[in-house]
Design an enzyme around this catalytic site. Structure first.
Site, PDB file in Angstrom:
ATOM      1  N   HIS A  96       3.496  -0.902  27.622  1.00  0.00           N
ATOM      2  CA  HIS A  96       3.015  -0.822  29.016  1.00  0.00           C
ATOM      3  C   HIS A  96       1.735  -1.636  29.207  1.00  0.00           C
ATOM      4  O   HIS A  96       1.529  -2.229  30.257  1.00  0.00           O
ATOM      5  CB  HIS A  96       2.788   0.643  29.408  1.00  0.00           C
ATOM      6  CG  HIS A  96       1.880   1.379  28.464  1.00  0.00           C
ATOM      7  ND1 HIS A  96       2.293   1.775  27.205  1.00  0.00           N
ATOM      8  CD2 HIS A  96       0.582   1.769  28.577  1.00  0.00           C
ATOM      9  CE1 HIS A  96       1.290   2.397  26.595  1.00  0.00           C
ATOM     10  NE2 HIS A  96       0.243   2.389  27.400  1.00  0.00           N
ATOM     11  N   CYS A 101       0.406  -6.171  23.523  1.00  0.00           N
ATOM     12  CA  CYS A 101       0.002  -4.811  23.914  1.00  0.00           C
ATOM     13  C   CYS A 101      -1.409  -4.928  24.483  1.00  0.00           C
ATOM     14  O   CYS A 101      -1.857  -6.036  24.791  1.00  0.00           O
ATOM     15  CB  CYS A 101       0.131  -3.817  22.758  1.00  0.00           C
ATOM     16  SG  CYS A 101      -0.890  -4.150  21.318  1.00  0.00           S
ATOM     17  N   GLY A 114      -3.306  -6.166  21.372  1.00  0.00           N
ATOM     18  CA  GLY A 114      -2.521  -7.057  20.510  1.00  0.00           C
ATOM     19  C   GLY A 114      -2.483  -6.593  19.063  1.00  0.00           C
ATOM     20  O   GLY A 114      -1.707  -7.116  18.253  1.00  0.00           O
ATOM     21  N   ILE A 115      -3.297  -5.606  18.752  1.00  0.00           N
ATOM     22  CA  ILE A 115      -3.442  -5.209  17.339  1.00  0.00           C
ATOM     23  C   ILE A 115      -2.248  -4.385  16.864  1.00  0.00           C
ATOM     24  O   ILE A 115      -1.618  -4.712  15.850  1.00  0.00           O
ATOM     25  CB  ILE A 115      -4.769  -4.444  17.126  1.00  0.00           C
ATOM     26  CG1 ILE A 115      -5.964  -5.344  17.438  1.00  0.00           C
ATOM     27  CG2 ILE A 115      -4.850  -3.939  15.689  1.00  0.00           C
ATOM     28  CD1 ILE A 115      -7.308  -4.614  17.505  1.00  0.00           C
ATOM     29  N   GLY A 116      -1.935  -3.323  17.591  1.00  0.00           N
ATOM     30  CA  GLY A 116      -0.863  -2.437  17.138  1.00  0.00           C
ATOM     31  C   GLY A 116       0.470  -3.152  17.048  1.00  0.00           C
ATOM     32  O   GLY A 116       1.229  -2.984  16.079  1.00  0.00           O
ATOM     33  N   HIS A 166      -1.464 -24.099   9.559  1.00  0.00           N
ATOM     34  CA  HIS A 166      -1.760 -23.602   8.202  1.00  0.00           C
ATOM     35  C   HIS A 166      -0.808 -22.499   7.744  1.00  0.00           C
ATOM     36  O   HIS A 166      -0.428 -22.465   6.576  1.00  0.00           O
ATOM     37  CB  HIS A 166      -3.186 -23.038   8.136  1.00  0.00           C
ATOM     38  CG  HIS A 166      -4.245 -24.088   8.220  1.00  0.00           C
ATOM     39  ND1 HIS A 166      -5.478 -23.956   7.617  1.00  0.00           N
ATOM     40  CD2 HIS A 166      -4.286 -25.287   8.857  1.00  0.00           C
ATOM     41  CE1 HIS A 166      -6.221 -25.027   7.860  1.00  0.00           C
ATOM     42  NE2 HIS A 166      -5.520 -25.854   8.629  1.00  0.00           N
ATOM     43  N   HIS A 191      -0.580 -25.491   1.915  1.00  0.00           N
ATOM     44  CA  HIS A 191      -0.194 -24.433   2.856  1.00  0.00           C
ATOM     45  C   HIS A 191       1.180 -23.872   2.514  1.00  0.00           C
ATOM     46  O   HIS A 191       1.408 -22.663   2.633  1.00  0.00           O
ATOM     47  CB  HIS A 191      -0.244 -24.965   4.290  1.00  0.00           C
ATOM     48  CG  HIS A 191      -1.624 -25.359   4.730  1.00  0.00           C
ATOM     49  ND1 HIS A 191      -2.713 -24.527   4.567  1.00  0.00           N
ATOM     50  CD2 HIS A 191      -2.097 -26.493   5.309  1.00  0.00           C
ATOM     51  CE1 HIS A 191      -3.802 -25.140   5.027  1.00  0.00           C
ATOM     52  NE2 HIS A 191      -3.447 -26.337   5.475  1.00  0.00           N
TER      53      HIS A 191
END
Ligand code: 5RP
Length: 150
Positions: A9, A65, A68-70, A98, A134
């Site tokens: 949401h 979200c 953005g973390i969860g 990278h 990389h």
């Protein structure tokens, strides 16, 4: 290119802006929800979008979200996913060059719409550098997944 989209949401409003951007660019997408401002749980939608990328159904993914973390933590639980939470365009460029990131996470409560769309544009239009160092590091990430996660 087909983009897997997922949000809760808190990310729903920004996802609509991302969809407008993708449609204007003629970029295909598949939306894994959620599809309203009703409170919901980001792991469900982050997982669905990440599994679509991991399976090859979609080439890359964008998950959103409030922070953005969860939803980035969730996406990164799926084997083969390298989901980068970005709040600036430099990180969006470098995580493709990278890390060969295959998903982008955005925090709708952290970045404004214009910046978020700039991050999306940079992420989608930057290629992995392919440099040996990389490649080696990404291979080591995959080895950790193989060894520790099952
Ligand atoms: O950012 C998030 C997770 O990292 C979620 O969007 C946030 O936690 C949702 O909170 P609430 O249910 O209070 O709106």
């Amino acid at each position: 290119m087909s983009i897997a989209l997922g949000c809760d949401h808190g990310g729903y409003g920004l996802k609509l802006e991302v969809i407008k951007y993708l449609e204007a660019q003629g970029i295909a997408y598949k939306d894994f929800g959620s599809n309203s401002l009703d409170s919901c749980d980001y792991p469900e939608y982050g997982r669905a979008a990440a599994e679509a990328v991991a399976s090859g159904e979609c080439e890359t993914g964008i998950v959103i979200c409030t922070t953005g973390i969860g939803i980035s933590i969730t996406a990164n639980k799926v084997k083969g996913i390298r989901c980068a939470l970005c709040s600036d365009t430099v990180s969006a460029r470098l995580t493709k060059e990278h890390n060969d990131a295959n998903m982008l996470a955005l925090g709708a409560g952290i970045v404004g719409t214009n910046l978020a769309l700039g991050i999306v544009d940079t992420f989608l239009h930057t290629e992995f550098s392919g440099e040996e160092k990389h490649c080696r590091r990404i291979t080591k990430i995959a080895a950790i997944e193989d060894e520790l996660l099952n």
